[in-house]
Structure formats: C-alpha cells, structure tokens
Motif scaffolding. Structure first.
Motif, short mmCIF file in Angstrom:
data_model
loop_
_atom_site.label_atom_id
_atom_site.label_comp_id
_atom_site.label_asym_id
_atom_site.label_seq_id
_atom_site.Cartn_x
_atom_site.Cartn_y
_atom_site.Cartn_z
N ILE A 85 0.93 -1.07 0.05
CA ILE A 85 -0.02 -0.02 -0.16
C ILE A 85 0.85 1.39 -0.17
CG2 ILE A 85 -1.82 -1.18 1.32
CD1 ILE A 85 -1.20 0.47 3.83
N TYR A 121 -4.90 -1.65 14.05
CA TYR A 121 -5.36 -0.24 14.19
C TYR A 121 -4.73 0.61 15.27
CZ TYR A 121 -7.83 4.11 13.95
OH TYR A 121 -8.06 5.66 13.88
N VAL A 132 -8.79 3.24 6.77
CA VAL A 132 -8.78 2.51 5.47
C VAL A 132 -7.41 1.59 5.22
CG1 VAL A 132 -8.91 3.16 2.96
CG2 VAL A 132 -10.40 4.42 4.59
N GLU A 133 -6.57 2.38 5.61
CA GLU A 133 -5.10 1.98 5.19
C GLU A 133 -5.01 0.71 6.12
OE1 GLU A 133 -1.94 5.37 3.97
OE2 GLU A 133 -2.79 5.56 6.22
N ALA A 135 -7.59 -1.24 6.95
CA ALA A 135 -8.22 -2.11 6.34
C ALA A 135 -7.65 -2.76 5.14
CB ALA A 135 -9.49 -1.57 5.86
N LYS A 136 -6.91 -1.95 4.32
CA LYS A 136 -6.29 -2.45 3.32
C LYS A 136 -4.91 -3.29 3.61
CE LYS A 136 -6.82 1.56 0.24
NZ LYS A 136 -6.10 2.63 -0.40
N GLY A 201 -11.66 -2.30 -5.95
CA GLY A 201 -12.44 -1.21 -5.05
C GLY A 201 -12.74 -0.28 -5.86
N THR A 204 -12.49 5.86 -2.53
CA THR A 204 -11.64 5.71 -1.33
C THR A 204 -10.94 4.51 -0.98
OG1 THR A 204 -13.38 5.84 0.33
CG2 THR A 204 -12.73 7.74 -0.48
N TRP A 205 -11.54 3.58 -1.41
CA TRP A 205 -11.22 2.23 -1.00
C TRP A 205 -10.76 1.35 -2.32
CZ3 TRP A 205 -10.54 -3.00 -0.92
CH2 TRP A 205 -9.92 -3.70 0.10
N GLU A 206 -9.33 1.71 -2.77
CA GLU A 206 -8.90 0.99 -3.84
C GLU A 206 -7.57 0.21 -3.50
OE1 GLU A 206 -10.53 3.28 -7.83
OE2 GLU A 206 -8.53 3.48 -7.21
N VAL A 207 -7.02 -0.85 -3.87
CA VAL A 207 -5.99 -1.42 -3.52
C VAL A 207 -5.65 -2.10 -4.82
CG1 VAL A 207 -5.05 -3.55 -2.44
CG2 VAL A 207 -7.06 -2.44 -1.33
#
Length: 322
Positions: A85, A121, A132-133, A135-136, A201, A204-207
């Motif tokens: 990431i 977290y 979000v990070e 979660a990635k 994704g 805002t939630w793309e991996v």
C-alpha cells in the motif's frame, strides 16, 4: 456477467450473504460437536495425561521452534502488506509487533478479521495510518493467507487425494479434481496480475494488487507459514502408526480452515473434531495429547506473550508522556 451480478444482488436482498455465513458457521460447529462427542465419550483422561507426559521433550522443543518460525513468517504478512500500500516508512519492528500480536489475539479470541484488525489499528495509528489503510493491510494479509492455503491444499489434494478424503469424505477422484481446479485458479490469478497492474475497489477504498513476481513471493510466504505449522503438528502426533508428512499436513491445513470458517476461538472444537476424525488410525488418547500440546504452543503461549507485549508497550508509552 451482468446476469450473474443481478442474481447475486437479488440473492443478497432476499436471503443475504451474512445469513448464509451464520448458517454455515452454525452447521460446522453442530457437526463438529457431534463428532467430538462421539470421539471423546470413551476417552480415558488418565491415558491422555500419560500420553502428554511421555511425548519426548526433543519433539516438543522442535515443534516449538517450528511454531516460532511460523509466527516469524506471519510478521512478513504485515510487512508485505505495508509495502504493497506504499507505506515504506513503517519499519519492520512495527510490522512484526502488529503481525504477531494481531494474529495471536485473533487466533484465540475468534472473529480474527475484527479482533486482529482492531489490534493492528491500535498499533499502526501511531504511525499515522487511518482505518482505510489498516483495512487494506488486513485485506492484503488475508490474501496472502488464502493464496498460501490454495497453493498448499491444491497441490496436496492433487498429489495425495486420499488424505483429503479422510477429512471431507469425498471420493479420491473428486478431491484430485478439486486440487487441480485450485491450482488452475491460482495459475489464472497469477497470470491475471502479471500482465498489467490490477486495482480493485472503488473511490476511497482502492487496492493495487501485487504484480506477478510479488504475488509469487506472497504465495511463498503463505506456504512457509503453513508448512511450519504443519511440521509442528507432525512432530507431536504419535509415532505409531507411521504416517507421511503430506498426509498430516493436508489434514491439518484442511482442519485449520474448517476451524477458521467456524469463527470459534482458535477453531476450538471444530479443528479438534476434524483432526480426531481424519487421523483415526492414531490412538485417540495419544492424538488428543498431541492436540493439547499444540494448542499450548501455538495458541496459549503466544496469546500470553502478545498480551504481555501490548501491556508493556502501553506502560512505556504512558510513562514517556508523563
């Protein structure tokens, strides 16, 4: 493709994937409870304790080393995910702390996606990572876990389908077919990410998925982790009758996945029932002794160390702010 998506949405609206998951968990636990009851009702507790006492210290020590190696490998799940990431600023020591503690807590408490994610977290937020990070990171780490499982079980089912039949009760040809299908799917996935960069994704939630060479590294990390765990179990099972490592490994990993699917803490009951059912050639008391020692080495001791580590870390942070 559109028809399949519409069907999936309709299924989600009418029934709901969450309900399916709950029903699946309950079914697995119910079946495991019946199997465990039948397997344990004639168990002689004194024989189990004797069997535990007679396990060679050398075998326990070697098993402990394999468990240590397995948890060491787990730290690279997080390091790999952080690099994927783009968070190269987070050092290995932080990735190791988050990886070890999150998996130790998740393994024992259950619902590891949530409990392990909460621990991650708590640690990574100190380095400025948001939810979000994190979660990635959980997603990439989970992908590493599943790619390793697909690789190991795919080759195991294809090479030695009889071992798989001992746990899923399917005919050997069906398990070999499943193994070949798993390997084929893995090859297709690697080929898919090898050609061009793949992003999944939305908004805002793309991996960005690891490319081909990095995916092979991902698979290797998962394979090493699972192999270390299986070797630890293999060192603890009774010496008689003799069983090849591949037999125990396939059964062990399949039983672990069943325990994971049940969401019970540490796969408690489900993992044990699957092992007792599939490895019925072993003396029941001796096998149960091996399972208890394995739980001590792989679950209880790391859990205690993780809690102590987190406690000491919090105390140091608190004292440094005074």
């Amino acid at each position: 493709m559109k028809a399949l998506r519409a069907l999936a949405r309709l299924f989600d609206q009418k029934i709901g994937w969450h309900r399916v998951g709950v029903i699946l968990c309950i079914t697995i636990i119910a079946i495991a409870s019946v199997v465990l009851y039948r397997k344990l009702q004639n168990i002689n507790v004194s024989k189990v304790l004797t069997a535990m006492a007679t396990v060679e210290y050398r075998d326990v020590a070697i098993a402990a080393l394999f468990v240590t190696a397995g948890y060491f490998t787990l730290t690279f799940y997080d390091l790999f995910a952080l690099r994927t990431i783009g968070r190269k600023d987070v050092p290995y020591r932080t990735a190791a702390l988050a990886g070890f503690t999150s998996y130790s807590v998740g393994h024992n408490v259950g619902a590891s996606v949530f409990t392990g994610g909460a621990v991650r977290y708590h640690i990574y937020s100190g380095w400025g990572l948001d939810a979000v990070e994190v979660a990635k990171i959980c997603f990439i780490a989970g992908l590493t876990f599943w790619l390793g499982n697909i690789a190991v079980l795919g080759f195991g089912f294809a090479y030695h389908p009889q071992a798989a039949s001992d746990i899923d009760l399917l005919p050997t040809w069906a398990n070999r077919a499943l193994g070949i299908a798993a390997i084929t799917a893995l090859v297709i996935y690697v080929s898919w990410v090898w050609r061009i960069p793949r992003v999944i994704g939305r908004q805002t939630w793309e991996v960005r998925l690891p490319n081909g060479p990095l995916t092979l590294l991902q698979i290797a990390i998962g394979i090493i982790d699972l192999t270390c765990c299986a070797l630890a179990m293999y060192m603890l099972v009774p010496n008689e009758p003799y069983m090849q490592f591949i037999d125990v490994a396939v059964i062990f990993i399949a039983a672990t996945l069943l325990g994971f699917a049940s969401h019970s803490p540490g796969g408690l009951g489900v993992f044990d029932a699957a092992m007792l059912l599939a490895l019925s050639d072993y003396d029941a008391e001796g096998l149960l002794a091996a399972l208890l020692i394995f739980r001590l080495l792989y679950y209880i001791i790391p859990f205690a160390l993780a809690l102590a580590t987190l406690g000491i870390r919090e105390a140091i942070i608190h004292l440094s702010r005074r």
